[in-house]
Structure formats: C-alpha cells, structure tokens
Design an enzyme around this catalytic site. Structure first.
Site, PDB file in Angstrom:
ATOM      1  N   GLY A  14       0.969  -1.269  -0.006  1.00  0.00           N
ATOM      2  CA  GLY A  14      -0.042  -0.131   0.075  1.00  0.00           C
ATOM      3  C   GLY A  14       0.867   1.299  -0.003  1.00  0.00           C
ATOM      4  CB  SER A  15       4.244   2.250  -0.638  1.00  0.00           C
ATOM      5  OG  SER A  15       4.649   1.832  -1.791  1.00  0.00           O
ATOM      6  CG  ASN A  16       2.237   3.153  -5.961  1.00  0.00           C
ATOM      7  OD1 ASN A  16       2.777   4.312  -6.248  1.00  0.00           O
ATOM      8  ND2 ASN A  16       3.107   2.172  -5.815  1.00  0.00           N
ATOM      9  CG  LEU A  88      -9.700  -5.825 -12.271  1.00  0.00           C
ATOM     10  CD1 LEU A  88      -9.716  -4.295 -12.350  1.00  0.00           C
ATOM     11  CD2 LEU A  88     -10.741  -6.261 -11.240  1.00  0.00           C
ATOM     12  CG  ASN A 102      -1.828  -1.117 -13.205  1.00  0.00           C
ATOM     13  OD1 ASN A 102      -1.791  -1.272 -11.896  1.00  0.00           O
ATOM     14  ND2 ASN A 102      -0.993  -1.649 -14.011  1.00  0.00           N
ATOM     15  CG  HIS A 104       3.757  -2.364 -15.127  1.00  0.00           C
ATOM     16  ND1 HIS A 104       3.372  -3.366 -14.651  1.00  0.00           N
ATOM     17  CD2 HIS A 104       4.651  -2.418 -15.915  1.00  0.00           C
ATOM     18  CE1 HIS A 104       4.283  -4.387 -15.090  1.00  0.00           C
ATOM     19  NE2 HIS A 104       5.143  -3.816 -15.850  1.00  0.00           N
ATOM     20  CG  ASP A 140       1.170  -4.374 -17.563  1.00  0.00           C
ATOM     21  OD1 ASP A 140       0.316  -3.701 -16.599  1.00  0.00           O
ATOM     22  OD2 ASP A 140       1.694  -5.377 -17.115  1.00  0.00           O
ATOM     23  CD  GLU A 169       6.020   1.788  -8.603  1.00  0.00           C
ATOM     24  OE1 GLU A 169       4.745   1.585  -8.149  1.00  0.00           O
ATOM     25  OE2 GLU A 169       6.803   0.927  -8.799  1.00  0.00           O
TER      26      GLU A 169
HETATM   27  C1  GAR Z   1       4.384  -1.334  -6.984  1.00  0.00           C
HETATM   28  O1  GAR Z   1       5.743  -1.352  -7.383  1.00  0.00           O
HETATM   29  C2  GAR Z   1       3.549  -1.348  -8.047  1.00  0.00           C
HETATM   30  O2  GAR Z   1       4.006  -0.742  -9.046  1.00  0.00           O
HETATM   31  C3  GAR Z   1       3.587  -2.893  -8.428  1.00  0.00           C
HETATM   32  O3  GAR Z   1       3.365  -3.512  -7.144  1.00  0.00           O
HETATM   33  C4  GAR Z   1       3.960  -2.435  -6.300  1.00  0.00           C
HETATM   34  C5  GAR Z   1       2.884  -2.460  -4.981  1.00  0.00           C
HETATM   35  O4  GAR Z   1       3.591  -1.614  -4.189  1.00  0.00           O
HETATM   36  N1  GAR Z   1       2.350  -3.039  -9.232  1.00  0.00           N
HETATM   37  C6  GAR Z   1       2.471  -4.177 -10.392  1.00  0.00           C
HETATM   38  O5  GAR Z   1       3.570  -4.701 -10.585  1.00  0.00           O
HETATM   39  C7  GAR Z   1       1.230  -4.332 -11.098  1.00  0.00           C
HETATM   40  N2  GAR Z   1       1.436  -5.302 -12.116  1.00  0.00           N
HETATM   41  P1  GAR Z   1       2.631  -0.882  -3.001  1.00  0.00           P
HETATM   42  O6  GAR Z   1       1.470  -2.024  -2.556  1.00  0.00           O
HETATM   43  O7  GAR Z   1       3.626  -0.596  -2.009  1.00  0.00           O
HETATM   44  O8  GAR Z   1       1.874   0.214  -3.664  1.00  0.00           O
END
Ligand code: GAR
Length: 189
Positions: A14-16, A88, A102, A104, A140, A169
């Site tokens: 969940g950092s994003n 999804l 999204n 990526h 993607d 990100e």
């Molecule tokens: C992030 O690096 C995101 O870009 C990636 O998962 C991580 C989630 O981190 N997403 C994917 O690879 C989607 N295909 P987060 O939970 O800390 O945000």
C-alpha cells in the site's frame, strides 16, 4: 472546489495508496479518495487506509470480486489500481473504460506483466522506470498517461532497482491522477 471521487484497489503493502492519499489531502488536489478495496484481507495497505480514515474500506476474496464490489462503485469517477495483483474480468474493464488506471513498475512497453523489475535486471537493460496507464483488456498495454525513466547501474539488483522505481512511482501516480481529475471535471462542467 469540486473534486472527483476515487476508489483505490490494493493487494499488499500500500505504499502507492499512501502517496495517493497524502497528495489528495493537499489543498490544491482535485481528488477525494472515498473508497479502498483489497482482494487480500491481510494487505498492509488496509491499515494505511484505516490510519488515514478513508470513509469506506473493504476486503473481498478474488473469486467473483467484480460482482461483489460493484455496488460500492456507484458514485466513483475513477478507479486506481495500486499494487492490485489480479486481472479484472473483461466486462468490468470495458465498463470502466477510461476510468480505470494502473501503475506498473517498468517503462512500458518494456517489461509487461509480473516481476517487471526482475525482468529488467535479467535483460541487463540500461534503464527501466514506471508508468501510469489506462487499463484495457490487454495487460499493461493501455494508453500511457505518465511515465518516468530510472537508470539501472551495474551494481543494481532487483531489490535496489525496485526501491528506486518505487520512489518515482510515488511521484508520478499522484501527478497522473490530478491530471485525469482535471479532465474529468472539465468534461462534467
Ligand atoms: C508497485 O511497485 C507497483 O508498481 C507494482 O506493485 C507494487 C505495489 O507496491 N504493481 C504491479 O506490479 C502491477 N502489475 P505498493 O503496494 O507498496 O504500492
């Protein structure tokens, strides 16, 4: 000030999510995050959503996920996938065309799919990065909204590259969302 209503879908850390919430709380933000949904009841991101007092927080198992969540999306303008690790179904994606985005961890179109940072290291690429894009039924591959390159140094490994990409990100996702919010609000007015 008018704001768009956003839902964030997560599966893990969940950092994003946190970076999107933080930026949505800034004065100039055009985004209100009213809903967080996880497909994993143990996701750390759920605790982040609670910490920031997101009004609606739910968790549903992956099976029939789309059906279970639809009633919570009635007044949502945009769905942001933030580390949401589930494809999804195509009906859902079609219904949310141009309202589903999204992030990526690669500079698309390179390194689509899972473990994008590892793919970049194994390919001995000179750079990778991150991309915010619209979601379509092809993984993607939807239209790119914003992306940022990250240099890969000889000493980098998957872990160090992932860290560098994640920092970027956290910068581009809020920016991309604000950009889309502007567009949606212009359309509405
Ligand atoms: C992030 O690096 C995101 O870009 C990636 O998962 C991580 C989630 O981190 N997403 C994917 O690879 C989607 N295909 P987060 O939970 O800390 O945000």
């Amino acid at each position: 000030m008018k704001k768009i209503q956003a839902a964030i879908f997560i599966s893990g850390r969940g950092s994003n999510l946190e970076s999107l919430i933080k930026s949505s709380r800034k004065k100039q933000s055009l985004v209100n995050i009213q809903l967080v949904i996880s497909n994993n009841s143990k996701a750390k991101g759920l605790l982040i959503a609670k910490k920031y007092k997101i009004p609606l927080i739910y968790s549903f198992p992956k099976k029939n996920f789309e059906k279970k969540i639809s009633k919570y999306l009635k007044n949502i303008d945009i769905i942001c996938l933030a580390g949401f690790m589930q494809v999804l179904d195509s009906r859902f994606v079609k219904k949310w065309t141009r309202r589903l985005i999204n992030i990526h961890p690669s500079y698309l179109p390179s390194f689509k799919g899972l473990n994008a940072q590892d793919q970049a290291i194994r390919a001995k690429a000179k750079y990778s990065g991150c991309t915010v894009h619209y979601v379509t039924s092809k993984i993607d591959s939807g239209k790119i909204i914003l992306q940022k390159k990250v240099k890969i140094l000889n000493k980098d490994n998957t872990e160090s590259l992932s860290k560098k990409i994640l920092l970027e990100e956290h910068m581009i996702y809020p920016k991309a969302l604000q950009k889309i919010a502007k567009k949606i609000l212009e359309k509405k007015s």
